[in-house]
Design an enzyme around this catalytic site. Structure first.
Site, PDB file in Angstrom:
ATOM      1  N   THR A  28       0.827  -1.228   0.000  1.00  0.00           N
ATOM      2  CA  THR A  28       0.000   0.000   0.000  1.00  0.00           C
ATOM      3  C   THR A  28       0.855   1.269   0.000  1.00  0.00           C
ATOM      4  N   GLY A  29       2.174   1.122   0.073  1.00  0.00           N
ATOM      5  CA  GLY A  29       3.052   2.293   0.130  1.00  0.00           C
ATOM      6  C   GLY A  29       3.450   2.777  -1.258  1.00  0.00           C
ATOM      7  N   ASP A  66       6.471   2.764  -2.870  1.00  0.00           N
ATOM      8  CA  ASP A  66       7.286   1.862  -3.687  1.00  0.00           C
ATOM      9  C   ASP A  66       6.524   0.591  -4.037  1.00  0.00           C
ATOM     10  N   LEU A 124       9.365  -4.137   1.648  1.00  0.00           N
ATOM     11  CA  LEU A 124       9.276  -2.669   1.557  1.00  0.00           C
ATOM     12  C   LEU A 124       8.548  -2.072   2.753  1.00  0.00           C
ATOM     13  N   ALA A 162       7.637  -0.783   6.448  1.00  0.00           N
ATOM     14  CA  ALA A 162       8.392  -0.205   7.566  1.00  0.00           C
ATOM     15  C   ALA A 162       7.587   0.938   8.160  1.00  0.00           C
ATOM     16  N   THR A 194      18.460   2.212   3.545  1.00  0.00           N
ATOM     17  CA  THR A 194      18.236   3.642   3.307  1.00  0.00           C
ATOM     18  C   THR A 194      19.474   4.506   3.540  1.00  0.00           C
ATOM     19  N   GLU A 231      19.381   7.052   5.168  1.00  0.00           N
ATOM     20  CA  GLU A 231      19.289   7.547   6.548  1.00  0.00           C
ATOM     21  C   GLU A 231      20.271   6.811   7.462  1.00  0.00           C
ATOM     22  N   TYR A 237      14.474   5.694  13.349  1.00  0.00           N
ATOM     23  CA  TYR A 237      14.262   5.047  12.038  1.00  0.00           C
ATOM     24  C   TYR A 237      15.595   4.578  11.451  1.00  0.00           C
ATOM     25  N   LYS A 241      16.759   0.744  10.740  1.00  0.00           N
ATOM     26  CA  LYS A 241      17.101   0.314   9.380  1.00  0.00           C
ATOM     27  C   LYS A 241      18.501  -0.299   9.327  1.00  0.00           C
ATOM     28  N   ARG A 256       3.876   9.367  -3.533  1.00  0.00           N
ATOM     29  CA  ARG A 256       4.484   9.677  -2.239  1.00  0.00           C
ATOM     30  C   ARG A 256       3.425  10.117  -1.235  1.00  0.00           C
TER      31      ARG A 256
HETATM   32  P1  NAP Z   1       5.722   4.090   2.619  1.00  0.00           P
HETATM   33  O1  NAP Z   1       4.992   4.695   1.465  1.00  0.00           O
HETATM   34  O2  NAP Z   1       5.742   4.800   3.916  1.00  0.00           O
HETATM   35  O3  NAP Z   1       5.072   2.631   2.853  1.00  0.00           O
HETATM   36  C1  NAP Z   1       5.307   1.904   4.024  1.00  0.00           C
HETATM   37  C2  NAP Z   1       4.529   0.597   3.946  1.00  0.00           C
HETATM   38  O4  NAP Z   1       4.810  -0.193   5.105  1.00  0.00           O
HETATM   39  C3  NAP Z   1       3.005   0.767   3.878  1.00  0.00           C
HETATM   40  O5  NAP Z   1       2.484  -0.103   2.899  1.00  0.00           O
HETATM   41  C4  NAP Z   1       2.552   0.319   5.282  1.00  0.00           C
HETATM   42  O6  NAP Z   1       1.264  -0.234   5.323  1.00  0.00           O
HETATM   43  C5  NAP Z   1       3.581  -0.781   5.538  1.00  0.00           C
HETATM   44  N1  NAP Z   1       3.660  -1.159   6.940  1.00  0.00           N
HETATM   45  C6  NAP Z   1       3.955  -0.374   8.009  1.00  0.00           C
HETATM   46  N2  NAP Z   1       3.912  -1.086   9.150  1.00  0.00           N
HETATM   47  C7  NAP Z   1       3.601  -2.374   8.795  1.00  0.00           C
HETATM   48  C8  NAP Z   1       3.400  -3.579   9.506  1.00  0.00           C
HETATM   49  N3  NAP Z   1       3.517  -3.632  10.840  1.00  0.00           N
HETATM   50  N4  NAP Z   1       3.100  -4.703   8.812  1.00  0.00           N
HETATM   51  C9  NAP Z   1       2.960  -4.659   7.471  1.00  0.00           C
HETATM   52  N5  NAP Z   1       3.102  -3.553   6.727  1.00  0.00           N
HETATM   53  C10 NAP Z   1       3.422  -2.409   7.387  1.00  0.00           C
HETATM   54  O7  NAP Z   1       7.227   3.759   2.229  1.00  0.00           O
HETATM   55  P2  NAP Z   1       7.949   3.871   0.795  1.00  0.00           P
HETATM   56  O8  NAP Z   1       8.331   5.269   0.553  1.00  0.00           O
HETATM   57  O9  NAP Z   1       7.165   3.111  -0.210  1.00  0.00           O
HETATM   58  O10 NAP Z   1       9.311   3.102   1.113  1.00  0.00           O
HETATM   59  C11 NAP Z   1       9.409   1.687   0.958  1.00  0.00           C
HETATM   60  C12 NAP Z   1      10.531   1.167   1.847  1.00  0.00           C
HETATM   61  O11 NAP Z   1      11.763   1.772   1.459  1.00  0.00           O
HETATM   62  C13 NAP Z   1      10.379   1.495   3.324  1.00  0.00           C
HETATM   63  O12 NAP Z   1      10.906   0.410   4.055  1.00  0.00           O
HETATM   64  C14 NAP Z   1      11.223   2.729   3.534  1.00  0.00           C
HETATM   65  O13 NAP Z   1      11.664   2.807   4.860  1.00  0.00           O
HETATM   66  C15 NAP Z   1      12.346   2.450   2.558  1.00  0.00           C
HETATM   67  N6  NAP Z   1      13.001   3.624   1.977  1.00  0.00           N
HETATM   68  C16 NAP Z   1      12.258   4.606   1.400  1.00  0.00           C
HETATM   69  C17 NAP Z   1      12.893   5.676   0.791  1.00  0.00           C
HETATM   70  C18 NAP Z   1      12.111   6.772   0.102  1.00  0.00           C
HETATM   71  O14 NAP Z   1      12.689   7.824  -0.173  1.00  0.00           O
HETATM   72  N7  NAP Z   1      10.843   6.532  -0.231  1.00  0.00           N
HETATM   73  C19 NAP Z   1      14.297   5.733   0.771  1.00  0.00           C
HETATM   74  C20 NAP Z   1      15.005   4.694   1.354  1.00  0.00           C
HETATM   75  C21 NAP Z   1      14.355   3.625   1.937  1.00  0.00           C
HETATM   76  P3  NAP Z   1      -0.052   0.657   5.681  1.00  0.00           P
HETATM   77  O15 NAP Z   1      -0.449   1.308   4.392  1.00  0.00           O
HETATM   78  O16 NAP Z   1      -1.017  -0.338   6.163  1.00  0.00           O
HETATM   79  O17 NAP Z   1       0.376   1.676   6.712  1.00  0.00           O
HETATM   80  O1  F7E Z   2      12.042  15.013   5.161  1.00  0.00           O
HETATM   81  C1  F7E Z   2      12.565  18.446   6.291  1.00  0.00           C
HETATM   82  C2  F7E Z   2      12.913  17.313   7.218  1.00  0.00           C
HETATM   83  O2  F7E Z   2      10.215  13.463   5.793  1.00  0.00           O
HETATM   84  C3  F7E Z   2      13.015  15.572   4.319  1.00  0.00           C
HETATM   85  C4  F7E Z   2      11.859   8.712   4.020  1.00  0.00           C
HETATM   86  O3  F7E Z   2      11.352   8.165   2.838  1.00  0.00           O
HETATM   87  O4  F7E Z   2      13.834   9.521   2.909  1.00  0.00           O
HETATM   88  C5  F7E Z   2      12.714   9.918   3.687  1.00  0.00           C
HETATM   89  O5  F7E Z   2      13.144  10.515   4.897  1.00  0.00           O
HETATM   90  C6  F7E Z   2      13.588  16.814   4.966  1.00  0.00           C
HETATM   91  C7  F7E Z   2      14.023  16.635   6.427  1.00  0.00           C
HETATM   92  O6  F7E Z   2      12.102  12.669   4.304  1.00  0.00           O
HETATM   93  C8  F7E Z   2       9.096  19.355   6.820  1.00  0.00           C
HETATM   94  O7  F7E Z   2      13.319  17.800   8.499  1.00  0.00           O
HETATM   95  C9  F7E Z   2      11.000  20.389   6.692  1.00  0.00           C
HETATM   96  O8  F7E Z   2      15.228  17.323   6.607  1.00  0.00           O
HETATM   97  O9  F7E Z   2      10.430  14.176   3.386  1.00  0.00           O
HETATM   98  P1  F7E Z   2      11.077  13.831   4.655  1.00  0.00           P
HETATM   99  P2  F7E Z   2      13.383  12.095   5.048  1.00  0.00           P
HETATM  100  O10 F7E Z   2      13.384  12.411   6.470  1.00  0.00           O
HETATM  101  O11 F7E Z   2      14.582  12.506   4.244  1.00  0.00           O
HETATM  102  C10 F7E Z   2      14.708   8.576   3.542  1.00  0.00           C
HETATM  103  C11 F7E Z   2      15.823   8.245   2.588  1.00  0.00           C
HETATM  104  C12 F7E Z   2      13.977   7.398   4.056  1.00  0.00           C
HETATM  105  O12 F7E Z   2      14.516   6.290   4.104  1.00  0.00           O
HETATM  106  C13 F7E Z   2      12.682   7.657   4.748  1.00  0.00           C
HETATM  107  O13 F7E Z   2      11.905   6.460   4.813  1.00  0.00           O
HETATM  108  O14 F7E Z   2      12.585  17.826   4.998  1.00  0.00           O
HETATM  109  N1  F7E Z   2      11.244  19.057   6.514  1.00  0.00           N
HETATM  110  N2  F7E Z   2       9.685  20.586   6.878  1.00  0.00           N
HETATM  111  C14 F7E Z   2      10.087  18.380   6.585  1.00  0.00           C
HETATM  112  N3  F7E Z   2       9.808  17.072   6.485  1.00  0.00           N
HETATM  113  C15 F7E Z   2       8.506  16.691   6.594  1.00  0.00           C
HETATM  114  N4  F7E Z   2       8.190  15.378   6.469  1.00  0.00           N
HETATM  115  N5  F7E Z   2       7.494  17.603   6.829  1.00  0.00           N
HETATM  116  C16 F7E Z   2       7.739  18.950   6.946  1.00  0.00           C
HETATM  117  O15 F7E Z   2       6.825  19.739   7.125  1.00  0.00           O
END
Ligand code: NAP
Ligand code: F7E
Length: 337
Positions: free
Chosen positions: A10-11, A13, A78, A80, A125, A127, A153, A157, A188
């Site tokens: 549902t996320g 990715d 995926l 988390a 990640t 992070e 987080y 990870k 997103r």
């Molecule tokens: P996302 O949109 O936040 O999706 C997170 C997913 O995890 C949702 O489908 C959520 O389900 C599911 N989930 C959370 N808790 C769960 C549980 N207890 N059991 C089963 N499912 C659960 O994340 P994304 O952006 O697609 O990212 C995919 C993965 O890549 C994540 O692990 C994230 O940490 C990692 N990542 C993301 C980025 C990025 O920039 N997007 C970068 C690096 C790594 P519900 O819909 O039910 O809440």
């Molecule tokens: O924040 C700043 C915030 O929440 C980006 C996840 O996918 O990428 C993501 O993590 C920046 C940070 O992403 C707001 O403080 C300012 O500096 O969009 P974000 P993130 O923290 O980089 C990594 C790679 C992952 O792995 C994670 O799963 O933006 N910021 N103002 C804000 N951030 C949010 N969310 N909301 C604000 O209003």
């Protein structure tokens, strides 16, 4: 026909990956959690070909059952707790889900006797790097850079990353970790800063919203397009060896750059009247700058990204304008043309 099991269907990715694997003719199983998940209906509408299994990363027996039922060739983990700010407020849940959940997936492969069969992808990640050890100006983090996570987080990870590597080394599981830098797009969640901005910009453009609240604007991120990154995940599991790969663009931009570019899409040069700064959105610790070096993925996997930074912002703003216009038209009872 290959079979894939996806957690986090549902996320963001999960959606991109399901579409990619469907194009490649996979049989796709997706794990959905909760006894009444509001995303289920939309998911089934958009991806009628995905077979849903009710399970939860926090419940090891449910993951084991999901693996047994789907018998996957490829298992993409995926799911988390993925929001960094939320992880500070819910650190134990983050630990159990984002760290412990990986162990539950790996154990399910091992305990159902699928070590030889099932290839595992772990969503690691940028992070994990944390920005603090940024001492390679212009080169960016790669697979050999030091880790210094700056949030619950990031720490969770890092456990997931190492336990996947450990199961690779200990039991011979084909477990590959994609160290992905930020990737965004029209799927997103609005809780992340890019989508929060493009969603608000679209609504401001349409007269539906006056302003938006943001935290720090100076941090820098290496932002790519999620559609490009799920292609990289798939390539990792097609490679002959399990390994770790950075996926990134090699460019970094501040939140302020993103804001400026997004407002330019609606012909506004000075965004300051539309942005309120909120102390509540500032995190206890911040990752100052992330810049990735994807050279290994490019040379070993042949991975390339197609969408650049201006293209990403444009795509998201244009999508949100169309989406919000359609929603507003429906609410106002105006038939769509
Ligand atoms: P996302 O949109 O936040 O999706 C997170 C997913 O995890 C949702 O489908 C959520 O389900 C599911 N989930 C959370 N808790 C769960 C549980 N207890 N059991 C089963 N499912 C659960 O994340 P994304 O952006 O697609 O990212 C995919 C993965 O890549 C994540 O692990 C994230 O940490 C990692 N990542 C993301 C980025 C990025 O920039 N997007 C970068 C690096 C790594 P519900 O819909 O039910 O809440
Ligand atoms: O924040 C700043 C915030 O929440 C980006 C996840 O996918 O990428 C993501 O993590 C920046 C940070 O992403 C707001 O403080 C300012 O500096 O969009 P974000 P993130 O923290 O980089 C990594 C790679 C992952 O792995 C994670 O799963 O933006 N910021 N103002 C804000 N951030 C949010 N969310 N909301 C604000 O209003």
């Amino acid at each position: 026909m290959k079979t894939a099991l996806i957690t986090g269907i549902t996320g963001q990715d999960g959606g991109h990956l399901a579409a990619l694997l469907h194009d490649k003719d996979y049989e796709i199983y997706g794990i959905i959690r909760g006894q009444s998940n509001l995303k289920k209906e939309r998911l089934l509408e958009e991806f009628p070909y995905v077979k849903l299994i009710e399970a939860d990363l926090l419940d090891p027996s449910s993951i084991l059952r999901a693996v047994d039922q789907s018998d996957p060739d490829e298992f993409y983990n995926l799911a988390a707790i993925s929001h960094v700010g939320y992880s500070f407020k819910n650190p134990t849940l983050t630990l159990d889900t984002t760290a412990g959940g990986v162990l539950n997936c790996l154990e399910a492969i091992r305990m159902t006797g699928r070590v030889e069969k099932t290839r595992f992808y772990q969503a690691s990640t940028s992070e994990m790097y944390g920005g603090l050890d940024y001492n390679r100006p212009g080169l960016g983090y790669d697979e050999s850079s030091l880790f210094h996570p700056r949030s619950p987080y990031g720490v969770a990870k890092l456990y997931g990353h190492w336990i996947a590597k450990n199961y690779r080394e200990s039991y011979g599981i084909f477990a590959s970790c994609g160290i992905l830098f930020n990737h965004e797009g029209e799927r997103r969640g609005v809780e992340f800063v890019t989508r929060k901005i493009t969603h608000a910009v679209a609504r401001i453009h349409l007269g539906l919203q006056k302003s938006l609240d943001l935290g720090d604007l100076w941090p820098k991120r290496d932002w790519g397009y999620a559609g490009d990154y799920v292609r990289g995940m798939w390539l990792m599991l097609q490679h002959d060896e399990p390994d770790d790969f950075v996926l990134a663009t090699g460019e970094t931009h501040s939140i302020e750059d993103f804001l400026t570019q997004a407002f330019r899409e609606i012909a506004i040069d000075d965004w300051s009247p539309y942005v309120n700064r909120s102390q509540a959105l500032i995190r206890p610790a911040e990752v100052d700058i992330l810049l990735g070096n994807p050279a290994k993925a490019e040379s070993v996997l042949g991975w390339t990204r197609e969408v650049d930074f201006p293209g990403l912002v444009r795509r998201m703003v244009q999508h949100d304008i169309a989406d919000q216009s359609a929603r507003f038209a429906v609410r106002a009872g105006i038939p769509e043309r």
